[in-house]
Enzyme design. Structure first.
Site, PDB file in Angstrom:
ATOM      1  N   PRO A   1      -5.701 -46.072 -10.077  1.00 55.26           N
ATOM      2  CA  PRO A   1      -5.296 -46.781 -11.306  1.00 55.26           C
ATOM      3  C   PRO A   1      -4.030 -46.252 -11.961  1.00 55.26           C
ATOM      4  O   PRO A   1      -3.494 -46.909 -12.855  1.00 55.26           O
ATOM      5  CB  PRO A   1      -6.502 -46.587 -12.235  1.00 55.26           C
ATOM      6  CG  PRO A   1      -7.216 -45.403 -11.709  1.00 55.26           C
ATOM      7  CD  PRO A   1      -6.970 -45.357 -10.245  1.00 55.26           C
TER       8      PRO A   1
ATOM      9  N   LYS B   1      -1.528 -50.961 -11.256  1.00 57.70           N
ATOM     10  CA  LYS B   1      -0.999 -52.015 -10.377  1.00 57.70           C
ATOM     11  C   LYS B   1      -2.071 -52.953  -9.802  1.00 57.70           C
ATOM     12  O   LYS B   1      -1.738 -54.023  -9.277  1.00 57.70           O
ATOM     13  CB  LYS B   1      -0.238 -51.374  -9.203  1.00 57.70           C
ATOM     14  CG  LYS B   1       1.066 -50.751  -9.615  1.00 57.70           C
ATOM     15  CD  LYS B   1       2.076 -51.805 -10.024  1.00 57.70           C
ATOM     16  CE  LYS B   1       3.238 -51.236 -10.784  1.00 57.70           C
ATOM     17  NZ  LYS B   1       3.717 -52.054 -11.875  1.00 57.70           N
TER      18      LYS B   1
ATOM     19  N   HIS C   1       4.732 -53.582 -24.624  1.00 60.04           N
ATOM     20  CA  HIS C   1       5.155 -52.181 -24.577  1.00 60.04           C
ATOM     21  C   HIS C   1       6.572 -52.089 -24.030  1.00 60.04           C
ATOM     22  O   HIS C   1       6.851 -52.574 -22.945  1.00 60.04           O
ATOM     23  CB  HIS C   1       4.234 -51.374 -23.655  1.00 60.04           C
ATOM     24  CG  HIS C   1       2.894 -51.105 -24.265  1.00 60.04           C
ATOM     25  ND1 HIS C   1       1.960 -50.313 -23.669  1.00 60.04           N
ATOM     26  CD2 HIS C   1       2.360 -51.506 -25.434  1.00 60.04           C
ATOM     27  CE1 HIS C   1       0.892 -50.251 -24.449  1.00 60.04           C
ATOM     28  NE2 HIS C   1       1.111 -50.976 -25.514  1.00 60.04           N
TER      29      HIS C   1
ATOM     30  N   TYR D   1       0.903 -40.926 -20.346  1.00 60.34           N
ATOM     31  CA  TYR D   1       0.394 -40.297 -19.124  1.00 60.34           C
ATOM     32  C   TYR D   1       0.601 -38.792 -19.248  1.00 60.34           C
ATOM     33  O   TYR D   1       1.739 -38.346 -19.464  1.00 60.34           O
ATOM     34  CB  TYR D   1       1.160 -40.798 -17.899  1.00 60.34           C
ATOM     35  CG  TYR D   1       0.895 -42.263 -17.576  1.00 60.34           C
ATOM     36  CD1 TYR D   1      -0.112 -42.622 -16.679  1.00 60.34           C
ATOM     37  CD2 TYR D   1       1.654 -43.272 -18.158  1.00 60.34           C
ATOM     38  CE1 TYR D   1      -0.356 -43.951 -16.372  1.00 60.34           C
ATOM     39  CE2 TYR D   1       1.412 -44.615 -17.860  1.00 60.34           C
ATOM     40  CZ  TYR D   1       0.406 -44.942 -16.965  1.00 60.34           C
ATOM     41  OH  TYR D   1       0.162 -46.259 -16.667  1.00 60.34           O
TER      42      TYR D   1
ATOM     43  N   TYR E   1       7.328 -49.544 -12.664  1.00 62.73           N
ATOM     44  CA  TYR E   1       6.287 -49.722 -13.679  1.00 62.73           C
ATOM     45  C   TYR E   1       6.226 -51.173 -14.172  1.00 62.73           C
ATOM     46  O   TYR E   1       5.145 -51.735 -14.333  1.00 62.73           O
ATOM     47  CB  TYR E   1       6.508 -48.767 -14.860  1.00 62.73           C
ATOM     48  CG  TYR E   1       5.260 -48.582 -15.685  1.00 62.73           C
ATOM     49  CD1 TYR E   1       4.282 -47.673 -15.305  1.00 62.73           C
ATOM     50  CD2 TYR E   1       5.027 -49.350 -16.828  1.00 62.73           C
ATOM     51  CE1 TYR E   1       3.113 -47.523 -16.032  1.00 62.73           C
ATOM     52  CE2 TYR E   1       3.864 -49.204 -17.559  1.00 62.73           C
ATOM     53  CZ  TYR E   1       2.906 -48.284 -17.159  1.00 62.73           C
ATOM     54  OH  TYR E   1       1.747 -48.151 -17.873  1.00 62.73           O
TER      55      TYR E   1
HETATM   56  C1  PHB Z   1      -5.978 -48.873 -18.954  1.00 63.77           C
HETATM   57  O1  PHB Z   1      -5.611 -49.310 -20.045  1.00 63.77           O
HETATM   58  O2  PHB Z   1      -7.173 -48.900 -18.610  1.00 63.77           O
HETATM   59  C2  PHB Z   1      -4.965 -48.291 -18.030  1.00 63.77           C
HETATM   60  C3  PHB Z   1      -3.632 -48.260 -18.407  1.00 63.77           C
HETATM   61  C4  PHB Z   1      -2.695 -47.719 -17.566  1.00 63.77           C
HETATM   62  C5  PHB Z   1      -3.086 -47.233 -16.344  1.00 63.77           C
HETATM   63  C6  PHB Z   1      -4.415 -47.275 -15.945  1.00 63.77           C
HETATM   64  C7  PHB Z   1      -5.361 -47.815 -16.802  1.00 63.77           C
HETATM   65  O3  PHB Z   1      -2.157 -46.680 -15.514  1.00 63.77           O
END
Ligand code: PHB
Ligand code: APR
Length: 390
Positions: free
Chosen positions: A293, A297, A72, A201, A385
């Site tokens: 989450p 991290k 990504h 997000y 990130y």
């Molecule tokens: C996930 O793919 O489960 C995932 C991705 C990004 C995050 C949290 C979980 O910030």
């Protein structure tokens, strides 16, 4: 039974440590409470920093993530009904993250461990660490109905948040904790991800949302939900409808829905236990710290703890110096707190809080606007990130 390093827990932290130690010629045995299938059945996040991918290569298990992981170059933020890309690659001078599920990473490590003939005792019950303040630590446990003892030079507590290692030293640690007043409802489905090359997000008046993936054919989605909600309250139809209402219309239109293959609600927590070393007992990964989450991290922090621990133990056994061991806790915590700060910040920025009312709401809106319009602010997000330097 005797080994150099006795590892408690066959999650990603324990398995990766075992592999790195093996590469350095240090023998180790893993004691795991559950079965291998059970460990593989847990669905967790799946975004790897480059440091984590590099470590998998170092451990000799990088081939599949290299082939199947999805790189990504950007993330996307949705707020006020529009989507804004954050080009993490350009902003960080070429750093990226890789989407690769924790389940797959765990499987790769388990397979490598089995191929190398290294010992993992699954369904090891009532594991207890002893004598780690002296030179001859041991673990006692029950396996196959028999009580046994494992003598070792060091114990690595890689047994997650609910493990026995931190419990054993609970009178000697300082705990820092923040509990958030909501959970994440997660759905896994065999449908193509809506945004195959960026995690999305979302901050909406209905709450947080997240569009992620495990592969080009498997998606992972989340919505913020009340902590009291039960999975049974959320039919697949209700979930998809809610998700679509929390993203911009163009994205909502493109979401492919389908039956969920896993659905669960997880609470969000920030937690750090200090220190992370007690004589010859070390805590690593979720055993020592938890992040919400948001920002993915958790697994990456576990990986860097293990990197520091493997290097400290290698220095001890091979170069005969205890400097790495003495610095372990301090080194880890420095990085841990930076990731704690980032995960806490992103969680606060992207979720609805009942008690923030009008003021908190406007501050969120102002910060999001600043974030996508200021190169300095986007860069700060991007460099956290992709993972701060070691
Ligand atoms: C996930 O793919 O489960 C995932 C991705 C990004 C995050 C949290 C979980 O910030
Ligand atoms: N005895 C033996 N094994 C135990 C014990 C015990 N008393 N308690 C827990 N375990 C095992 C658990 O069954 C689990 O398999 O320890 C393992 C811990 O694994 P994880 O919880 O996955 O923790 P860790 O390896 O630190 O992984 C880091 O990154 O994405 C995040 O939270 C996510 O799991 C993830 C973490």
């Amino acid at each position: 039974m005797r080994t150099q390093v006795a590892i408690i827990g066959a999650g990603p932290a324990g398995l990766l440590l075992g592999q790195l130690l093996h590469k350095a010629g240090i023998d180790n045995i893993i004691l795991e409470r559950h079965t291998g299938e059970y460990v593989l059945g847990r669905i967790r996040a799946g975004i790897l920093e480059q440091v984590t991918v590099d470590l998998l290569h170092e451990a000799g298990v990088g081939h599949r993530v290299e082939r199947e992981g999805i790189v990504h170059h950007a993330i996307e933020l949705v707020f006020a009904g529009s989507r804004h890309p954050i080009d993490i690659d350009t902003l960080t001078g070429g750093k990226v993250v890789t989407a690769y599920g924790q389940t797959e990473l765990t499987r790769d490590l388990m397979d490598a461990r089995a191929a190398a003939g290294l010992a993992t005792l699954y369904e090891a019950l009532d594991v207890r660490p002893h004598g780690f303040d002296g030179d001859r630590p041991t673990l006692t446990f029950t396996h196959g109905g028999r009580t046994q003892e494992l003598a070792c030079d060091f114990i690595a507590g890689c047994d997650g948040f609910h493990g026995v290692s931190r419990q054993t030293v609970k009178d000697r640690i300082t705990e820092f904790e923040r509990i958030y007043p909501f959970g994440w409802l997660g759905v896994l489905a065999d449908v193509p991800p809506v945004s195959p090359h960026a995690i999305v997000y979302g901050n909406s008046e209905r709450g947080f949302s997240l569009c992620s993936m495990r592969s080009l054919a498997r998606s992972r989605y989340y919505v913020q939900c009340p902590l009291e909600d039960k999975v049974e309250d959320w039919s697949d139809e209700r979930f998809w409808e809610e998700l679509k209402r929390r993203v911009d219309p163009e994205l909502a239109e493109r979401i492919t829905t389908g039956p969920s293959i896993e659905k669960s609600i997880a609470p969000l927590r920030s937690f750090v236990a200090e220190p992370m070393r007690f004589g010859r007992l070390f805590l690593a990964g979720d055993a020592a710290h938890i992040v919400p989450p948001t920002g993915a991290k958790g697994l990456n922090l576990a990986a860097t703890d293990v990197k520091y621990l493997a290097s400290a133990l290698t220095d001890y056994f091979v170069a005969k110096t205890s400097e790495g061991i003495d610095r372990y806790s301090q080194r880890c915590l420095k990085r841990v707190w930076k990731a704690e700060r980032f995960s806490w910040w992103l969680t606060n920025l992207m979720h609805r809080f009942d008690d923030t009312q009008g003021f908190g709401q406007r501050v969120q809106e102002a910060e999001l606007d600043y974030l996508v319009n200021s190169r300095a602010a986007s860069t700060a997000l991007a460099e956290n990130y992709v993972g701060l330097p070691l």
